[in-house]
Design a protein around this motif. Sequence first.
Motif, PDB file in Angstrom:
ATOM      1  N   ILE A 330     -13.745  -2.089 -14.692  1.00 44.11           N
ATOM      2  CA  ILE A 330     -14.500  -2.144 -13.434  1.00 44.11           C
ATOM      3  C   ILE A 330     -13.562  -2.322 -12.249  1.00 44.11           C
ATOM      4  N   TYR A 332     -10.399  -1.543 -12.022  1.00 44.26           N
ATOM      5  CA  TYR A 332      -9.545  -0.374 -11.835  1.00 44.26           C
ATOM      6  C   TYR A 332     -10.300   0.753 -11.128  1.00 44.26           C
ATOM      7  N   LEU A 333     -11.548   0.942 -11.538  1.00 42.79           N
ATOM      8  CA  LEU A 333     -12.319   2.062 -10.988  1.00 42.79           C
ATOM      9  C   LEU A 333     -12.934   1.755  -9.630  1.00 42.79           C
ATOM     10  N   TRP A 334     -13.373   0.517  -9.415  1.00 42.35           N
ATOM     11  CA  TRP A 334     -14.165   0.210  -8.225  1.00 42.35           C
ATOM     12  C   TRP A 334     -13.633  -0.983  -7.424  1.00 42.35           C
ATOM     13  N   GLY A 335     -12.368  -1.344  -7.623  1.00 41.65           N
ATOM     14  CA  GLY A 335     -11.808  -2.482  -6.891  1.00 41.65           C
ATOM     15  C   GLY A 335     -11.852  -2.308  -5.385  1.00 41.65           C
ATOM     16  N   GLN A 337     -13.927  -0.408  -3.587  1.00 40.68           N
ATOM     17  CA  GLN A 337     -15.306  -0.458  -3.108  1.00 40.68           C
ATOM     18  C   GLN A 337     -15.820  -1.902  -3.053  1.00 40.68           C
ATOM     19  N   LEU A 338     -15.433  -2.704  -4.033  1.00 37.46           N
ATOM     20  CA  LEU A 338     -15.839  -4.111  -4.023  1.00 37.46           C
ATOM     21  C   LEU A 338     -15.217  -4.855  -2.850  1.00 37.46           C
ATOM     22  N   SER A 339     -13.980  -4.497  -2.495  1.00 34.38           N
ATOM     23  CA  SER A 339     -13.291  -5.163  -1.385  1.00 34.38           C
ATOM     24  C   SER A 339     -13.977  -4.905  -0.054  1.00 34.38           C
ATOM     25  N   SER A 345     -14.261  -1.301   6.519  1.00 36.97           N
ATOM     26  CA  SER A 345     -13.655  -0.153   5.833  1.00 36.97           C
ATOM     27  C   SER A 345     -12.468   0.442   6.592  1.00 36.97           C
ATOM     28  N   ARG A 355      -7.319  -4.472  -3.678  1.00 34.39           N
ATOM     29  CA  ARG A 355      -7.509  -3.725  -4.934  1.00 34.39           C
ATOM     30  C   ARG A 355      -6.344  -3.966  -5.884  1.00 34.39           C
TER      31      ARG A 355
END
Length: 450
Positions: A330, A332-335, A337-339, A345, A355
């Motif tokens: 999770i 690796y793939l979405w770090g 987006q979570l940040s 942005s 990330r």
Amino acid sequence: MTKDLTEGKTISLILGFSIPVLFGYIFQQFYNIVDTVIVGKCLGVDALAAVGSTGAVNFLIIGFVMGVCSGFSIPVAQKFGAKDYKTMRQFAANAAVLAILFAAIMTIVTVIFCRPLLVLMLTPVNILDGADEYIRIIFMGIPMIFLYNMVSGIIRAVGDSKTPVIFLVLASILNIGLDLAFILVFNMGVGGAALATVISQGVSGAASLIYLIKKFPILTLSKDDRRIRTNHFTTLCGVGVPMGLQYSITAIGSVILQSSVNFLGSDAVASVTAGSKIGMFFCTPFDALGTTMATYGGQNAGAGKLERLKSGVFQSSMLGLFYSAAAFIIMYLWGAQLSVLFIDSSAKEIIRQARLFLIINSLFYFPLALVNIIRFMIQGMGFSKFAILSGIFEMIARTLIAVIAVPVAGFSAVCYASPAAWIMADFFLIPAFLHCWKQLEIWEKKHNIR
């Protein structure tokens, strides 16, 4: 309302106890995350960094509180497992007295010295006032933190892991509402976020205490139960203080590391703040397994069922291994987006660093799982002084990274500090558990318990 963890299938008991605890930790982290999201989105990067810069010193003090309360509940769990309910109530009463004394002293000392400590940690000038305001209010609420953790620790010691979750959910909802009111309506800034946290903790603690008094007749205290007993004080402090010091000693390394992060600037602080908040949320299963092992270990050690201790460690470790692999995927793939939950942005570099922090830390989540499982099991078995030694190993690792690696490698070195600490702690904890188990076996054979 109680639950005996000395009988039944180990994995079923662990899951049955830990899942409610997990939901409690998730909600606790949820409202911590909401705090951070509201601060970061509504008050800006400097406010986010101000709150984040207090994380290490917050853990230094609040971690001690949580450790002491967990330690105070272990003799209660042991006597419950041994079916010695009279002594169990005496320990609970004396633990409450000690908690009041500790809360009063710690509140006074921390409120006086919080700003000098932040200055000593090289907190950037542009966020110093905000950091001081936030952490000072949190420290004023130390009695509320003692109240909830002491009461919930006793409730879990007698096998009820569900009730504390209910009050944490209520506290989470209340905290979110107060956050929005204090920050958006009353414009109270970071102080409003801190005040919301303190009030919600106080409400959950008071509700837990009322519930304990009304719903647990096994914990109803007689006049004799409430009598102060110096031998019980000694036992409780002998377990609780080392557990508290373990948190604080570990946090010393985090304080030193935070000083190095502060030296890198407020952007680095914001990156670590966002990454740490996300990481803490994803690490709640490890916290839940640790809390479960403290009660499971305490009850089974008290009952003299040593083989169940090994079984508990092994099966919890397998659960930790599977979850660690899923969490890394999770991150690796979405770090990134979570940040973005915490950071605008447009702050590309801060998001990139956050990330990186998440990926590197999650790669080493299984060693963290072992730290929680084995350390809390050892504490439940009654060998809490070993917790201090494991904390020293963590402190050394973080300090070496902060002093030697961060000045050379910068932010990337910060990302490896906690993994190094977890691995060093495991090198000590795994053989320590086997030693403690052997000591219990020798003691029981000597006293013809089995």
